[in-house]
Design a protein around this motif. Structure first.
Motif, mmCIF file in Angstrom:
data_model
loop_
_atom_site.group_PDB
_atom_site.id
_atom_site.type_symbol
_atom_site.label_atom_id
_atom_site.label_comp_id
_atom_site.label_asym_id
_atom_site.label_seq_id
_atom_site.Cartn_x
_atom_site.Cartn_y
_atom_site.Cartn_z
ATOM 1 N N ILE A 73 42.426 77.091 -57.862
ATOM 2 C CA ILE A 73 42.841 77.924 -56.732
ATOM 3 C C ILE A 73 43.863 77.186 -55.877
ATOM 4 O O ILE A 73 44.869 77.767 -55.430
ATOM 5 C CB ILE A 73 41.616 78.336 -55.895
ATOM 6 C CG1 ILE A 73 40.700 79.235 -56.719
ATOM 7 C CG2 ILE A 73 42.057 79.057 -54.617
ATOM 8 C CD1 ILE A 73 39.430 79.648 -56.015
ATOM 9 N N ALA A 74 43.641 75.902 -55.653
ATOM 10 C CA ALA A 74 44.578 75.107 -54.857
ATOM 11 C C ALA A 74 45.948 75.059 -55.518
ATOM 12 O O ALA A 74 46.981 75.102 -54.835
ATOM 13 C CB ALA A 74 44.031 73.698 -54.663
ATOM 14 N N THR A 75 45.978 75.000 -56.840
ATOM 15 C CA THR A 75 47.250 74.979 -57.558
ATOM 16 C C THR A 75 48.004 76.285 -57.369
ATOM 17 O O THR A 75 49.222 76.296 -57.190
ATOM 18 C CB THR A 75 47.014 74.727 -59.065
ATOM 19 O OG1 THR A 75 46.420 73.443 -59.229
ATOM 20 C CG2 THR A 75 48.323 74.784 -59.837
ATOM 21 N N LEU A 76 47.271 77.389 -57.381
ATOM 22 C CA LEU A 76 47.912 78.701 -57.254
ATOM 23 C C LEU A 76 48.381 78.987 -55.832
ATOM 24 O O LEU A 76 49.404 79.646 -55.631
ATOM 25 C CB LEU A 76 46.945 79.797 -57.700
ATOM 26 C CG LEU A 76 46.683 79.900 -59.202
ATOM 27 C CD1 LEU A 76 45.546 80.878 -59.482
ATOM 28 C CD2 LEU A 76 47.944 80.349 -59.930
ATOM 29 N N PHE A 77 47.635 78.511 -54.833
ATOM 30 C CA PHE A 77 47.945 78.884 -53.448
ATOM 31 C C PHE A 77 48.373 77.712 -52.564
ATOM 32 O O PHE A 77 49.158 77.906 -51.635
ATOM 33 C CB PHE A 77 46.747 79.601 -52.827
ATOM 34 C CG PHE A 77 46.503 80.957 -53.411
ATOM 35 C CD1 PHE A 77 47.188 82.055 -52.944
ATOM 36 C CD2 PHE A 77 45.605 81.121 -54.448
ATOM 37 C CE1 PHE A 77 46.980 83.316 -53.496
ATOM 38 C CE2 PHE A 77 45.382 82.367 -55.012
ATOM 39 C CZ PHE A 77 46.072 83.467 -54.539
ATOM 40 N N ALA A 89 51.925 85.893 -66.639
ATOM 41 C CA ALA A 89 51.144 87.105 -66.404
ATOM 42 C C ALA A 89 49.707 86.758 -66.051
ATOM 43 O O ALA A 89 49.105 87.365 -65.152
ATOM 44 C CB ALA A 89 51.191 88.006 -67.633
ATOM 45 N N LYS A 90 49.148 85.774 -66.759
ATOM 46 C CA LYS A 90 47.779 85.340 -66.468
ATOM 47 C C LYS A 90 47.685 84.767 -65.061
ATOM 48 O O LYS A 90 46.729 85.046 -64.330
ATOM 49 C CB LYS A 90 47.341 84.299 -67.498
ATOM 50 C CG LYS A 90 45.896 83.839 -67.329
ATOM 51 C CD LYS A 90 45.499 82.830 -68.398
ATOM 52 C CE LYS A 90 44.068 82.372 -68.223
ATOM 53 N NZ LYS A 90 43.682 81.379 -69.272
ATOM 54 N N GLY A 91 48.688 83.992 -64.670
ATOM 55 C CA GLY A 91 48.703 83.428 -63.327
ATOM 56 C C GLY A 91 48.792 84.509 -62.269
ATOM 57 O O GLY A 91 48.126 84.431 -61.230
ATOM 58 N N ALA A 92 49.620 85.540 -62.539
ATOM 59 C CA ALA A 92 49.758 86.639 -61.578
ATOM 60 C C ALA A 92 48.443 87.402 -61.439
ATOM 61 O O ALA A 92 48.050 87.788 -60.331
ATOM 62 C CB ALA A 92 50.870 87.586 -62.029
ATOM 63 N N ARG A 93 47.751 87.612 -62.560
ATOM 64 C CA ARG A 93 46.459 88.302 -62.494
ATOM 65 C C ARG A 93 45.438 87.474 -61.728
ATOM 66 O O ARG A 93 44.644 88.009 -60.949
ATOM 67 C CB ARG A 93 45.947 88.605 -63.908
ATOM 68 C CG ARG A 93 46.712 89.692 -64.642
ATOM 69 C CD ARG A 93 45.962 90.153 -65.881
ATOM 70 N NE ARG A 93 45.785 89.080 -66.856
ATOM 71 C CZ ARG A 93 46.639 88.801 -67.829
ATOM 72 N NH1 ARG A 93 47.771 89.498 -67.947
ATOM 73 N NH2 ARG A 93 46.385 87.841 -68.696
ATOM 74 N N ALA A 94 45.456 86.175 -61.954
ATOM 75 C CA ALA A 94 44.529 85.299 -61.242
ATOM 76 C C ALA A 94 44.803 85.323 -59.745
ATOM 77 O O ALA A 94 43.879 85.408 -58.923
ATOM 78 C CB ALA A 94 44.625 83.874 -61.777
ATOM 79 N N ARG A 132 57.219 83.583 -75.678
ATOM 80 C CA ARG A 132 56.255 84.593 -75.225
ATOM 81 C C ARG A 132 55.048 83.953 -74.563
ATOM 82 O O ARG A 132 54.433 84.534 -73.672
ATOM 83 C CB ARG A 132 55.809 85.461 -76.406
ATOM 84 C CG ARG A 132 56.834 86.505 -76.831
ATOM 85 C CD ARG A 132 56.179 87.625 -77.617
ATOM 86 N NE ARG A 132 57.154 88.634 -77.979
ATOM 87 C CZ ARG A 132 57.786 88.691 -79.149
ATOM 88 N NH1 ARG A 132 57.532 87.772 -80.060
ATOM 89 N NH2 ARG A 132 58.649 89.637 -79.405
ATOM 90 N N ASP A 133 54.664 82.752 -75.015
ATOM 91 C CA ASP A 133 53.493 82.139 -74.397
ATOM 92 C C ASP A 133 53.747 81.790 -72.945
ATOM 93 O O ASP A 133 52.837 81.786 -72.122
ATOM 94 C CB ASP A 133 53.022 80.920 -75.180
ATOM 95 C CG ASP A 133 54.076 79.834 -75.300
ATOM 96 O OD1 ASP A 133 55.236 80.088 -74.929
ATOM 97 O OD2 ASP A 133 53.726 78.735 -75.778
ATOM 98 N N THR A 134 55.014 81.524 -72.591
ATOM 99 C CA THR A 134 55.360 81.290 -71.190
ATOM 100 C C THR A 134 55.165 82.561 -70.376
ATOM 101 O O THR A 134 54.609 82.543 -69.272
ATOM 102 C CB THR A 134 56.812 80.813 -71.058
ATOM 103 O OG1 THR A 134 56.964 79.583 -71.753
ATOM 104 C CG2 THR A 134 57.196 80.616 -69.594
ATOM 105 N N ASP A 135 55.613 83.693 -70.936
ATOM 106 C CA ASP A 135 55.427 84.977 -70.261
ATOM 107 C C ASP A 135 53.940 85.278 -70.082
ATOM 108 O O ASP A 135 53.519 85.797 -69.051
ATOM 109 C CB ASP A 135 56.077 86.105 -71.073
ATOM 110 C CG ASP A 135 57.591 86.016 -71.079
ATOM 111 O OD1 ASP A 135 58.142 85.323 -70.203
ATOM 112 O OD2 ASP A 135 58.214 86.629 -71.959
#
Length: 207
Positions: free
Chosen positions: A60-64, A19-24, A12-15
């Protein structure tokens, strides 16, 4: 201490991290769209967004990964805002003239009471990339094509019910697009008379 898991066996912590990454991502993309509506898509930068949102540049660089990815995310975010503000609520109206009027009224509302600080995102950014080939221009062009195709479909439905005369639906859609873009520019320049003139033209086009 063992990790709790979902029915599929994934922790569940992976999920939760996903989810946190998607919100960010969504939050950053929306802020990027806000910035672009005022300063253009080229005004977006990882440093600017990090400062605005209180995040790290590396996060931000990691996400995009790149400025272009941020620009594409901004276009996607603005597209969803338009869908949520204009298209989705209009679908509750009966097909035909009531729905078309609702669509156009909410569309015009993005000029007079815009969701973005720089006004209608599409109008504000279209000219910036119309002569710059690449993925960002393609995304902007696709968004515009999709919206006009949707509008043409609704105009056809309206004409089938005996409204708007026999004019070509794509011509009516093109004129509405041009007039509302002109209204946006007038409002950004403080020309309220121009906005009122555009409003009158739109009302006349819809009969």
């Amino acid at each position: 201490m063992t990790k709790s898991v979902t029915a599929g066996g994934q922790p569940r912590d992976t999920d939760q991290r996903l989810a946190k990454g998607a919100r960010a991502r969504a939050s950053i993309a929306r802020r990027a769209a806000d910035v672009a509506s005022v300063e253009g898509l080229n005004g977006i930068s990882i440093g600017r967004l990090a400062t605005d949102l209180g995040l790290s540049k590396s996060g931000i660089a990691t996400l995009f990964g790149s400025k272009e990815s941020l620009q594409l995310a901004a276009v996607g975010s603005a597209r969803q805002v338009f869908i949520d503000a204009v298209i989705t609520p209009s679908l509750s109206e009966p097909a035909g003239l009531p729905r078309l009027r609702a669509l156009v009224e909410r569309w015009f509302g993005q000029v007079t009471n815009p969701a973005f600080p720089g006004g209608c995102f599409r109008v504000a950014t279209l000219a910036e990339f119309d002569s710059k080939p690449g993925p960002v221009r393609d995304a902007i062009a696709e968004d515009r094509r999709d919206w006009l195709a949707w509008l043409v479909k609704e105009i056809h439905r309206t004409q089938e019910q005996g409204h708007l005369g026999g004019r070509a639906a794509d011509a009516v859609a093109f004129e509405l697009d041009a007039v509302i873009a002109a209204a946006h520019n007038a409002r950004q320049l403080g020309d309220e008379r121009g906005v009122a003139t555009a409003r009158a033209i739109v009302d006349d086009l819809l009969g």
